[in-house]
Each structure stands twice: as structure tokens, then as C-alpha cells.
Design an enzyme around this catalytic site. Structure first.
Site, mmCIF file in Angstrom:
data_model
loop_
_atom_site.group_PDB
_atom_site.id
_atom_site.type_symbol
_atom_site.label_atom_id
_atom_site.label_comp_id
_atom_site.label_asym_id
_atom_site.label_seq_id
_atom_site.Cartn_x
_atom_site.Cartn_y
_atom_site.Cartn_z
ATOM 1 N N HIS A 53 5.912 -4.642 8.810
ATOM 2 C CA HIS A 53 5.153 -5.775 8.035
ATOM 3 C C HIS A 53 5.833 -5.593 6.612
ATOM 4 O O HIS A 53 5.530 -6.322 5.618
ATOM 5 C CB HIS A 53 3.811 -5.427 8.003
ATOM 6 C CG HIS A 53 3.053 -5.819 9.152
ATOM 7 N ND1 HIS A 53 2.952 -7.022 9.671
ATOM 8 C CD2 HIS A 53 2.681 -4.872 10.216
ATOM 9 C CE1 HIS A 53 2.238 -7.019 10.632
ATOM 10 N NE2 HIS A 53 1.979 -5.791 11.183
ATOM 11 N N ARG A 78 8.262 2.496 10.860
ATOM 12 C CA ARG A 78 7.470 1.749 12.406
ATOM 13 C C ARG A 78 8.624 0.629 11.995
ATOM 14 O O ARG A 78 8.946 -0.029 11.091
ATOM 15 C CB ARG A 78 6.315 1.146 11.395
ATOM 16 C CG ARG A 78 5.747 0.194 12.571
ATOM 17 C CD ARG A 78 4.455 -0.008 12.442
ATOM 18 N NE ARG A 78 3.801 -0.809 11.362
ATOM 19 C CZ ARG A 78 2.372 -0.865 11.300
ATOM 20 N NH1 ARG A 78 1.428 -0.702 12.090
ATOM 21 N NH2 ARG A 78 2.260 -1.623 9.780
ATOM 22 N N ASP A 92 19.885 6.911 12.843
ATOM 23 C CA ASP A 92 21.049 7.411 12.189
ATOM 24 C C ASP A 92 20.797 7.932 10.836
ATOM 25 O O ASP A 92 21.668 8.667 10.347
ATOM 26 C CB ASP A 92 22.131 6.280 12.450
ATOM 27 C CG ASP A 92 22.944 6.488 13.844
ATOM 28 O OD1 ASP A 92 22.548 7.241 14.842
ATOM 29 O OD2 ASP A 92 23.614 5.639 14.172
ATOM 30 N N GLU A 157 -2.366 -2.000 20.763
ATOM 31 C CA GLU A 157 -2.778 -2.911 19.786
ATOM 32 C C GLU A 157 -3.385 -4.203 20.619
ATOM 33 O O GLU A 157 -3.792 -5.272 19.769
ATOM 34 C CB GLU A 157 -1.680 -3.377 18.641
ATOM 35 C CG GLU A 157 -0.674 -2.279 18.087
ATOM 36 C CD GLU A 157 -0.082 -2.981 17.107
ATOM 37 O OE1 GLU A 157 -0.433 -3.511 16.162
ATOM 38 O OE2 GLU A 157 1.092 -2.914 17.514
ATOM 39 N N ASP A 183 -4.772 -5.821 14.606
ATOM 40 C CA ASP A 183 -4.192 -6.432 15.938
ATOM 41 C C ASP A 183 -5.036 -6.352 16.864
ATOM 42 O O ASP A 183 -5.282 -7.409 17.764
ATOM 43 C CB ASP A 183 -2.906 -5.889 16.092
ATOM 44 C CG ASP A 183 -1.721 -6.257 15.300
ATOM 45 O OD1 ASP A 183 -1.384 -7.530 15.201
ATOM 46 O OD2 ASP A 183 -1.352 -5.632 14.554
#
Length: 272
Positions: A53, A78, A92, A157, A183
Site C-alpha cells: 500500500h 510487505r 537481496d 485476509e 480486508d
């Protein structure tokens, strides 16, 4: 394995969870290395950078990871739904783990684990010349050992996901389960809080039964204490809510709105 200068590296989040620790972190959607630094100075255990988001700019993310490393604080990222290429780049760059949203089934959980780990557990592309491999200065064996400490959090969710919580939590490589209450409420058609709480409770129970940690998003200290009493090991403060509460209180000291703000969807532990 030792760290720079022969120093012993700090314990990973995964090791600390296995030792039974309760860890507190901050969720940031606003790109700000200073906020990450402040979280480390304040003594939080980890931060979450939200690339689902929030911005998914890996150059910005590297700056946040560098700031976090300077303060000795771990970073979880996230990623978006089913984004293995972003997951690879985050790891990485040195992320301590990943939060995978919209995990609705055991198959989704297996894909999340695969994107988060090297073979044989996963299929992450191997490289030691990245920031996580200290730009090629560590051995392959040491890099693999460090990568094995990657924390994998599955986000539940939907109502379907809650029903499959046992299988999701039981998937090898899943370390923690996070219910996304906003959600989940949307998926259920915004029912009463009791319905959402019951579904969350089922998912949390399934996670604990499988020996996985429960991560819970909270809006403040009251919610954190309630979540810890309920058995959550990973407390995640929604900093957008914390900051807005603080700013509202400063703007209208003593007002009813500043002391009793609206109930957010992602704060199920907040007292009414």
C-alpha cells in the site's frame, strides 16, 4: 559465523521468536529513513516497510534498510500479492523477512515460502554479490545460513483464508500469521466487529496450534497490551493511526474527538 570486525551478529527475529520473546515493531507506509532511525533509537525490535500500500521503489527501500542497519533494527517488507520478483529484490537488499498478503490457501502459502527461501525449501535466485551478501565478501555457505533466518509471514485476509488457516499455518516455512482485519471485514461485507473478531480468533488459534507466531496490527499501547494478553508474539503498531491520533490530540487538546477517535478497521483490539 561472525559479523563485521569479528563481532558476533545479533540474533535474528526468527531466533528471538523461537526463544519465546514478544517483539514490537512499527508499520510505515510513508517513505522516511528518519522514521526508521527513530524507531531504532526508541528501542523497537523491527519495522515493516509497506510496499503493498506504499511505494515499492527499491532505491528508497535500500535507504531505509541502510538507516535501519545503522540503528541495529530489523526490517520486514510487505510485498504485493504474488510478487516473487519484488520479494527477491527485497531480500537481496537485506530485508530480514517478508510479509506476503492475500494468502488464501496452502498453495498460496507454499508460493510465498518459495519466493522467500533458497532451494531446497524455495526457489529464490542465488546471489552473494548483493547487499545481503555483503557485496560478495561472504562465503556461499555463510550466506545460505544467514538467509535461512528469513522470516516469512502469511497474511490471512478473507473468510476463505480463515477457513484454511490450519493448512496455511502448517505449511513448512511459514513462521507467522497476520490477519488483515480491514480486508477481512471488506471480504465479509463489513459485518459487525464480533464476526471479524471470531474469524481472527480462529486464524490465531490455528497459528498457535501449528507452533507459528501470531502478528497483530494495533493502533496504540492499549491494543498492544490486549494483543499480548491474547498470545500475540509480534506486535505491529500502525504508525499512520498513531501519528494521526497524536496530531488530532495536538490540534484539539481536550476535545472528545482527540480523546475518542473513530474505531479503525485495522484496530480490532482497540477498546470501544
Amino acid at each position: 559465523m561472525t559479523g563485521p570486525g569479528g563481532q558476533r551478529p545479533r540474533r535474528s527475529l526468527k531466533e528471538r521468536l523461537a526463544a519465546g520473546e514478544r517483539l514490537r515493531g512499527a508499520l510505515f507506509r510513508l517513505p522516511s529513513e528518519t522514521l526508521v532511525e527513530m524507531a531504532g533509537v526508541a528501542g523497537l525490535d523491527y519495522v515493516v516497510i509497506d510496499c503493498e500500500h506504499g511505494p515499492a521503489d527499491t532505491a528508497l527501500l535500500q535507504s531505509h534498510l541502510t538507516a535501519a542497519a545503522a540503528q541495529g533494527i530489523d526490517v520486514l517488507v510487505r510485498v504485493g500479492t504474488a510478487e516473487p520478483s519484488l520479494a527477491l529484490r527485497c531480500l537481496d537488499l537485506g530485508a530480514a523477512g517478508l510479509i506476503h498478503p492475500h494468502v488464501d490457501s496452502a498453495e498460496d502459502a507454499r508460493r510465498a515460502v518459495a519466493a522467500s527461501h533458497y532451494p531446497p525449501l524455495g526457489d529464490r535466485g542465488f546471489a552473494t554479490y548483493s547487499r545481503a551478501g555483503r557485496f560478495g565478501t561472504v562465503t556461499a555457505a555463510d550466506h545460505v545460513a544467514a538467509a535461512a533466518q528469513t522470516l516469512v509471514v502469511a497474511m490471512v485476509e478473507t473468510e476463505r483464508a480463515c477457513a484454511a488457516a490450519d493448512a496455511i499455518a502448517g505449511t513448512p516455512g511459514v513462521d507467522a500469521v497476520l490477519v488483515g482485519p480491514a480486508d477481512l471485514a471488506a471480504d465479509c461485507g463489513f459485518p459487525g466487529q464480533e464476526t471479524v473478531q471470531a474469524l481472527m480468533g480462529r486464524a490465531h488459534e490455528a497459528a498457535r496450534a501449528e507452533g507459528r507466531a501470531v502478528m497483530t496490527i494495533v493502533p496504540g499501547e492499549d491494543g498492544a497490551r490486549a494483543a499480548e494478553r491474547a498470545g500475540a508474539q509480534l506486535i505491529l503498531f500502525n504508525m499512520a493511526h498513531v501519528l494521526m491520533d497524536t496530531l488530532r490530540a495536538l490540534a484539539r487538546p481536550g476535545s472528545a474527538e482527540s480523546t475518542s477517535p473513530r474505531q479503525p478497521l485495522d484496530a480490532p483490539h482497540r477498546a470501544p
